[in-house]
Structure formats: structure tokens, C-alpha cells
Design a protein around this motif. Sequence first.
Motif, mmCIF file in Angstrom:
data_model
loop_
_atom_site.group_PDB
_atom_site.id
_atom_site.type_symbol
_atom_site.label_atom_id
_atom_site.label_comp_id
_atom_site.label_asym_id
_atom_site.label_seq_id
_atom_site.Cartn_x
_atom_site.Cartn_y
_atom_site.Cartn_z
ATOM 1 N N PHE A 1 0.834 -1.208 0.000
ATOM 2 C CA PHE A 1 0.000 0.000 0.000
ATOM 3 C C PHE A 1 0.865 1.253 0.000
ATOM 4 O O PHE A 1 0.610 2.201 -0.746
ATOM 5 N N ILE A 2 1.893 1.264 0.864
ATOM 6 C CA ILE A 2 2.766 2.441 0.940
ATOM 7 C C ILE A 2 3.485 2.672 -0.386
ATOM 8 O O ILE A 2 3.586 3.799 -0.870
ATOM 9 N N ALA A 3 3.973 1.581 -0.987
ATOM 10 C CA ALA A 3 4.745 1.702 -2.227
ATOM 11 C C ALA A 3 3.880 2.092 -3.416
ATOM 12 O O ALA A 3 4.316 2.856 -4.285
ATOM 13 N N VAL A 4 2.651 1.581 -3.478
ATOM 14 C CA VAL A 4 1.813 1.764 -4.666
ATOM 15 C C VAL A 4 0.874 2.965 -4.538
ATOM 16 O O VAL A 4 0.760 3.776 -5.462
ATOM 17 N N LEU A 5 0.205 3.080 -3.402
ATOM 18 C CA LEU A 5 -0.842 4.095 -3.264
ATOM 19 C C LEU A 5 -0.308 5.491 -2.973
ATOM 20 O O LEU A 5 -0.962 6.481 -3.295
ATOM 21 N N PHE A 6 0.847 5.570 -2.330
ATOM 22 C CA PHE A 6 1.323 6.875 -1.887
ATOM 23 C C PHE A 6 2.605 7.274 -2.607
ATOM 24 O O PHE A 6 3.516 7.861 -2.033
ATOM 25 N N THR A 7 2.657 6.930 -3.885
ATOM 26 C CA THR A 7 3.774 7.311 -4.739
ATOM 27 C C THR A 7 3.233 8.114 -5.908
ATOM 28 O O THR A 7 2.268 7.707 -6.559
ATOM 29 N N SER A 8 3.824 9.272 -6.165
ATOM 30 C CA SER A 8 3.381 10.093 -7.294
ATOM 31 C C SER A 8 4.580 10.821 -7.892
ATOM 32 O O SER A 8 5.540 11.134 -7.193
ATOM 33 N N GLY A 9 4.504 11.084 -9.187
ATOM 34 C CA GLY A 9 5.570 11.819 -9.855
ATOM 35 C C GLY A 9 6.917 11.158 -9.717
ATOM 36 O O GLY A 9 7.878 11.780 -9.260
#
Length: 386
Positions: A161-169
Amino acid sequence: MTLLRSARFPAVVLLIAAALGLIVANSAWGPAVDHAMHSYLGIPGVFELSLSHWIKDGLLAVFFFVVAVELQYELTSGQLNSARKALQPAIAAAGGVLVPIVIYLVMAAGSDAASGWPIPTATDIAFALGVLAVFGKGLPAALRVFLLALAILDDIVGIVFIAVLFTSGVDVAALAGAAVAVIAFGLLSRQLDTRARVPVAVVLVLLALTTWVLVYRSGVHATIAGVVLGLAMAQRPALRVRHELEPWVNGIVLPVFAFSAALVPIPAVPLSQLSPAFWGVVVALPLGKIAGISVLGWIALRMGRREGTPPLAFADLLAAGALGGIGFTVSLLLSELAFADDAPLRDQATLGVLAGSVISLLLAAGLVSWRAWHHRRRTTTAPVTS
């Protein structure tokens, strides 16, 4: 150091740190401490983070490194080293993730709080095992093994969840550089058992720091650096490093994070006016975990006996489900990430994590004590055969 390696004492320290953070935030010192947490530290113009980010992104990466080392061991040599061993706790863990998500989304439907659905999916393994150690004398070893596997699988979900959902740009170049550093770290860690272990250790530390900086620069949450380094390191030296880091993680890293995450002012509003970010977590953590883990765990355990372990009773699974509802560390981090741009919702979700985890802790203490008493009584009254 021995106390900080035990299952009981670190859980107590963590609870005290969180309570202290909540007290300080709602005292006259609250504004000053909040200002200090947002003070920037580092090399001006080169690399600066607020004290809060140094704790969440820096210190917590060490915790995730330790988690990843344990995960690597369990997947290769421990309780999850075969599909047969992993299947049943995996099904229970799936229930412990999906049911809280459904409960949270139902309660938060149509509100700004809906994006907080990952928060009640986590299990704090240190807390859960601490409660088990305090109240679980006499419980079958199979329950501890089941809970350990369940919590580790929960950690995997939280990491994803941390790696996929809260990654941007994502900065691809920085991420590629981090990948190269991780590969070099993993290969070089195989040389720690040679005579050149001191210079090798120095280079490994530099590679680890480089990886962390590059992952942070890439836009991926920096704690993921700890995960990939823990998974990449050679197992024997990794276990030694984990052993050395364990008291520091239990005595400093986690209490400092718990204190900083719990620096939340309690809203001066009636309970009825608290948002779904609070109520969704408060309900989903204890009830969702108990329902999901116990029901799907019961179904899974009837699909076939685990290797070398007897089936657990449904009441034992209820105790495991209550322990799984102690979200705490990873749930606090997920609440920070899910509502990073909405401080009021973040604070209410944090309060929900604290309240939901305490409710789960109390339920777990009662259920674990009851099941431990039951198993002890059954052992003492069992007929002796010659």
C-alpha cells in the motif's frame, strides 16, 4: 538491552510514548512542540527535511529494514517457506484486510474520508506479540505461529500500500540509481563474513544511505528503502544486524515515531460530529479484524491441517483476530500518508487508530486470557496415560 528484546516491555514503552504524545499535544506545550516538529534540519540548499519527516521517512526506514529481514527469513527458512504453510494464514490475513476495508468504506461512503480505507488494514506485530506474551501463558504454540505468519503477511500488504498508493511523480533516474545501489548492497553483504568485514560494513552503510536518499528523491516513500535493503541483504549477516538493531528500534525508533504521530489535539466537538475518518477506523480495526480473521481463518483451517500443527479452535481465532486489530505503528503511518494534505482528517484518523488499537488491545487481553485459562485447565485435567 535484554528488556528491549523481550516481547512485553517494548509494547509497554510504545503505549507510554503514544499516551505522552497525546498528553503533550493537548497541553500548554503543544504549540511549541508542534513548531519544533516542523523545524527543518539538514544541509541548507542541499537536503533538508522537517523533524517530523526525518522521523517518518528516516527513522521508520530502520524499522522497515528490521521487518524486511524477518520477512525474508520467514519466506525462505521459517513459517512461510512453502505454499502449504502460507496458504491458511494468508487466507486469514486476506479476511483481516478486506473486511476492515469494506467496513471503513461503508462508513465513509460519499465523504472526503473515503481515501483513508488502507488505515485499518495493518497489524502491529510488536504490540500483538507483547499482549500474547503478557496474557497468553498456556496457549498452544500453534496460535503464536499462526499470529506471527498473519502479522507478517499484514506487513507485506502495508508495504505494498505504501509503495503503490502513496507514490506520485516518480523520478525514474533516481529510482534506477537506487536499484543499482540496492544490487551493490546485496552483493557486497555476502562479503561481511570475510576478513575485510569492517571496510565492507562502512561501504554498506554508505550504500544504504545512498539508497535512502535516492528513493526519497524518486517520489517513492522513503521507508521502502528499508524494505528493499532488508530483502536484498544476505540472510546470515542480515539476521545479525537485525539482532543488533532490535533494541534500538524497540527503545528509540518506534517510541519516537509513536510520540510524534500521537501529537494530535483532541477536537473540542461532540462525538457525533467526528468525521468518518475517526469512526471508520475505530469500528473497522477491532470489529473488522476480529470478523475477517476469525471467519476466514476458520474456513482456511478446515481446508486442510497445517504442516505439523493441530487445527485451532474458533475461539482461538477470535483471540488472534482481536490481536490483529492492534494496528498502531503501520496504521499511524498510513493515516499520515492517506490524509497528508488534510490535517483535520489526519488528526481524526490518528485518534481513530489510537482508540481502535486500545479497544482491540483490551478485547485481545480478555480473549487471550480466557483462551489461555481454557488451555491450561484442559492440560491439568487431561488424563494421564501409561
